[in-house]
Design a protein around this motif. Sequence first.
Motif, PDB file in Angstrom:
ATOM      1  N   LYS A  69       0.852  -1.188   0.000  1.00 54.24           N
ATOM      2  CA  LYS A  69       0.000   0.000   0.000  1.00 54.24           C
ATOM      3  C   LYS A  69       0.885   1.235   0.000  1.00 54.24           C
ATOM      4  O   LYS A  69       1.659   1.453   0.930  1.00 54.24           O
ATOM      5  CB  LYS A  69      -0.921   0.010   1.217  1.00 54.24           C
ATOM      6  CG  LYS A  69      -1.867   1.197   1.261  1.00 54.24           C
ATOM      7  CD  LYS A  69      -2.793   1.137   2.471  1.00 54.24           C
ATOM      8  CE  LYS A  69      -3.740   2.328   2.510  1.00 54.24           C
ATOM      9  NZ  LYS A  69      -4.663   2.269   3.678  1.00 54.24           N
ATOM     10  N   GLU A  70       0.765   2.048  -1.038  1.00 53.87           N
ATOM     11  CA  GLU A  70       1.583   3.248  -1.138  1.00 53.87           C
ATOM     12  C   GLU A  70       1.030   4.369  -0.267  1.00 53.87           C
ATOM     13  O   GLU A  70      -0.179   4.489  -0.093  1.00 53.87           O
ATOM     14  CB  GLU A  70       1.640   3.722  -2.590  1.00 53.87           C
ATOM     15  CG  GLU A  70       2.440   2.804  -3.494  1.00 53.87           C
ATOM     16  CD  GLU A  70       2.437   3.244  -4.936  1.00 53.87           C
ATOM     17  OE1 GLU A  70       3.437   2.990  -5.629  1.00 53.87           O
ATOM     18  OE2 GLU A  70       1.422   3.823  -5.392  1.00 53.87           O
ATOM     19  N   VAL A  71       1.936   5.190   0.243  1.00 53.02           N
ATOM     20  CA  VAL A  71       1.567   6.372   1.022  1.00 53.02           C
ATOM     21  C   VAL A  71       2.506   7.504   0.628  1.00 53.02           C
ATOM     22  O   VAL A  71       3.587   7.283   0.093  1.00 53.02           O
ATOM     23  CB  VAL A  71       1.670   6.115   2.547  1.00 53.02           C
ATOM     24  CG1 VAL A  71       0.667   5.068   3.000  1.00 53.02           C
ATOM     25  CG2 VAL A  71       3.078   5.672   2.929  1.00 53.02           C
ATOM     26  N   GLY A  72       2.077   8.730   0.890  1.00 52.75           N
ATOM     27  CA  GLY A  72       2.945   9.881   0.715  1.00 52.75           C
ATOM     28  C   GLY A  72       2.758  10.663  -0.561  1.00 52.75           C
ATOM     29  O   GLY A  72       3.310  11.756  -0.695  1.00 52.75           O
ATOM     30  N   TYR A  73       2.015  10.133  -1.512  1.00 47.11           N
ATOM     31  CA  TYR A  73       1.737  10.878  -2.735  1.00 47.11           C
ATOM     32  C   TYR A  73       0.476  11.714  -2.557  1.00 47.11           C
ATOM     33  O   TYR A  73      -0.475  11.292  -1.890  1.00 47.11           O
ATOM     34  CB  TYR A  73       1.543   9.937  -3.916  1.00 47.11           C
ATOM     35  CG  TYR A  73       2.771   9.154  -4.309  1.00 47.11           C
ATOM     36  CD1 TYR A  73       3.783   9.741  -5.065  1.00 47.11           C
ATOM     37  CD2 TYR A  73       2.918   7.822  -3.930  1.00 47.11           C
ATOM     38  CE1 TYR A  73       4.915   9.023  -5.427  1.00 47.11           C
ATOM     39  CE2 TYR A  73       4.032   7.094  -4.291  1.00 47.11           C
ATOM     40  CZ  TYR A  73       5.035   7.697  -5.036  1.00 47.11           C
ATOM     41  OH  TYR A  73       6.142   6.979  -5.398  1.00 47.11           O
ATOM     42  N   MET A 104      -2.808  -2.286  -3.062  1.00 51.10           N
ATOM     43  CA  MET A 104      -2.854  -3.543  -3.809  1.00 51.10           C
ATOM     44  C   MET A 104      -3.548  -4.660  -3.036  1.00 51.10           C
ATOM     45  O   MET A 104      -3.345  -5.848  -3.336  1.00 51.10           O
ATOM     46  CB  MET A 104      -1.440  -3.957  -4.192  1.00 51.10           C
ATOM     47  CG  MET A 104      -0.749  -3.000  -5.132  1.00 51.10           C
ATOM     48  SD  MET A 104      -1.531  -2.891  -6.773  1.00 51.10           S
ATOM     49  CE  MET A 104      -1.016  -4.465  -7.477  1.00 51.10           C
ATOM     50  N   SER A 105      -4.366  -4.326  -2.070  1.00 43.95           N
ATOM     51  CA  SER A 105      -5.081  -5.358  -1.329  1.00 43.95           C
ATOM     52  C   SER A 105      -5.936  -6.195  -2.274  1.00 43.95           C
ATOM     53  O   SER A 105      -6.488  -5.685  -3.248  1.00 43.95           O
ATOM     54  CB  SER A 105      -5.958  -4.736  -0.243  1.00 43.95           C
ATOM     55  OG  SER A 105      -6.938  -3.886  -0.797  1.00 43.95           O
ATOM     56  N   ALA A 106      -6.011  -7.492  -2.008  1.00 39.79           N
ATOM     57  CA  ALA A 106      -6.763  -8.478  -2.790  1.00 39.79           C
ATOM     58  C   ALA A 106      -6.178  -8.703  -4.183  1.00 39.79           C
ATOM     59  O   ALA A 106      -6.832  -9.288  -5.040  1.00 39.79           O
ATOM     60  CB  ALA A 106      -8.239  -8.103  -2.892  1.00 39.79           C
ATOM     61  N   ASN A 107      -4.941  -8.264  -4.400  1.00 38.85           N
ATOM     62  CA  ASN A 107      -4.277  -8.546  -5.666  1.00 38.85           C
ATOM     63  C   ASN A 107      -3.817 -10.006  -5.696  1.00 38.85           C
ATOM     64  O   ASN A 107      -3.161 -10.474  -4.772  1.00 38.85           O
ATOM     65  CB  ASN A 107      -3.069  -7.622  -5.818  1.00 38.85           C
ATOM     66  CG  ASN A 107      -2.245  -7.866  -7.066  1.00 38.85           C
ATOM     67  OD1 ASN A 107      -1.037  -7.981  -6.992  1.00 38.85           O
ATOM     68  ND2 ASN A 107      -2.896  -7.943  -8.211  1.00 38.85           N
ATOM     69  N   VAL A 108      -4.193 -10.741  -6.733  1.00 40.28           N
ATOM     70  CA  VAL A 108      -3.838 -12.164  -6.816  1.00 40.28           C
ATOM     71  C   VAL A 108      -2.904 -12.468  -7.978  1.00 40.28           C
ATOM     72  O   VAL A 108      -2.400 -13.596  -8.085  1.00 40.28           O
ATOM     73  CB  VAL A 108      -5.096 -13.056  -6.910  1.00 40.28           C
ATOM     74  CG1 VAL A 108      -5.935 -12.913  -5.653  1.00 40.28           C
ATOM     75  CG2 VAL A 108      -5.926 -12.733  -8.157  1.00 40.28           C
TER      76      VAL A 108
END
Length: 446
Positions: A118-122, A129-133
């Motif tokens: 999970k990106e932060v700061g932008y 990307m949770s639930a990315n398979v």
Amino acid sequence: MKTHLFAALVPLSFTLGCSALVDLDALSSGGGSGSGSGPVELPDGTLEFVDDGFDGEFELGSFSDTEWAAARLRLKASSLDGAFRSRVFDAGEPVDWTTFTWTPAGPYLKALPDSRGKEVGYAEGSMDMSANVLLLHLDGAGALTPGAAAMDTSGQKSNAVVTAPVGTTLSFEEGPIGQGLGDKLNSYLALDTISGDYDFNQGDFTWALWAKTESNCSGNKVFLGVDTGFSGPHLWLGCAPADFGPCGEGSPEGRAAGTFMSNFDDPSDGVPFCGASQINDGQWHHLAAVKKGHAQAQVVLYVDGLAEATLGTTFNTPIFLTGDDFSVGALSEGDFQAEGAYDEVAIWKRALGPDEVMSIYRRGGARLALRVRACSDPACEDGDPPFVGADGSDGWFVDPTGTLGPPTDMQLVVPRARYFQYEASFEGYREGDGPGLFAVKVHAKR
């Protein structure tokens, strides 16, 4: 003739639906003056130079199809590419220029995060990307041969295996983000579906990828798909000719299209879909198909970040795909094979929203890169010394892949000198849709 600012980053043949060329000759030979906001001396003696506003900072640089607006440096609304060359920073004496960083508005030229990060700061465009398979970056060098694996970096280990006749090779080429993988008409990638990650049941899901093709799309060409046989799921995303049912008469050839059905033998189940834009033009396009709901469902097709088809439908059967042949570049077992190239292939077990789809597109469709130089002359004359990128090479600084936030201090490899200057290249896929730059910071030590 225009000079391409990304010449050391991507070849001139790379296209994203625009010229991808920047006119450096339009910039003044030396950029802006060395006046303006001076350095701040930090407690450890480090000198810190910052451009993060217009007055006395960005205004002293040279603009080519760029402007300061909405509290950021950006392309002009009518431009697809442009450049900015900064004022000359003056340290007052020869110093060691040590680190360099910048604050982009979003993650540009940056691969999607691995391992469900999970990106932060932008300020905009951070990706969860949770639930990315499935996540296939398809980066590499050289070529892949039959039986070779393209690695899944979602953390779920659904690696893709090259399926092709003996002697066939699939070559890497420049993609929207890093490399992409070229796919021939007699080859495809078979996905490992033994983990259960592809048992969508009655849940939501999203498919997305960058694709480039010049195929005529006749008979439908599948970029990502699976067919489990009679009375089973029939799901694909690719391109179709004008006579594909939902496209409508008079449609341009080679449009983004697909079909989502949970039961191929039930005419009341699922829905075919077709976009409005031609995508078989030999340029990179981002496609995404989103299924939300089941008994009362909605399917949305996005092309280059924009929704081009939104349809209501009903799925009558749960969708289970464990053990079935899920493919990139074809339907199951090589049917409806496509010819082209792919990048950033991803699947989520959730419905991405419009902002998320747009953010994924903008990672490759809006491009920002910078480079620097240290000068002994206050004019920093054009080409003397040349600008350099990371490691002192003739490349560019770009937002590093593999991190979950904006760039931090990056080491400089430039000679000891009194003066310093940077330049930035901006490219956008559509007018008014380029990258944004908030601030630049450089450190030096006496």
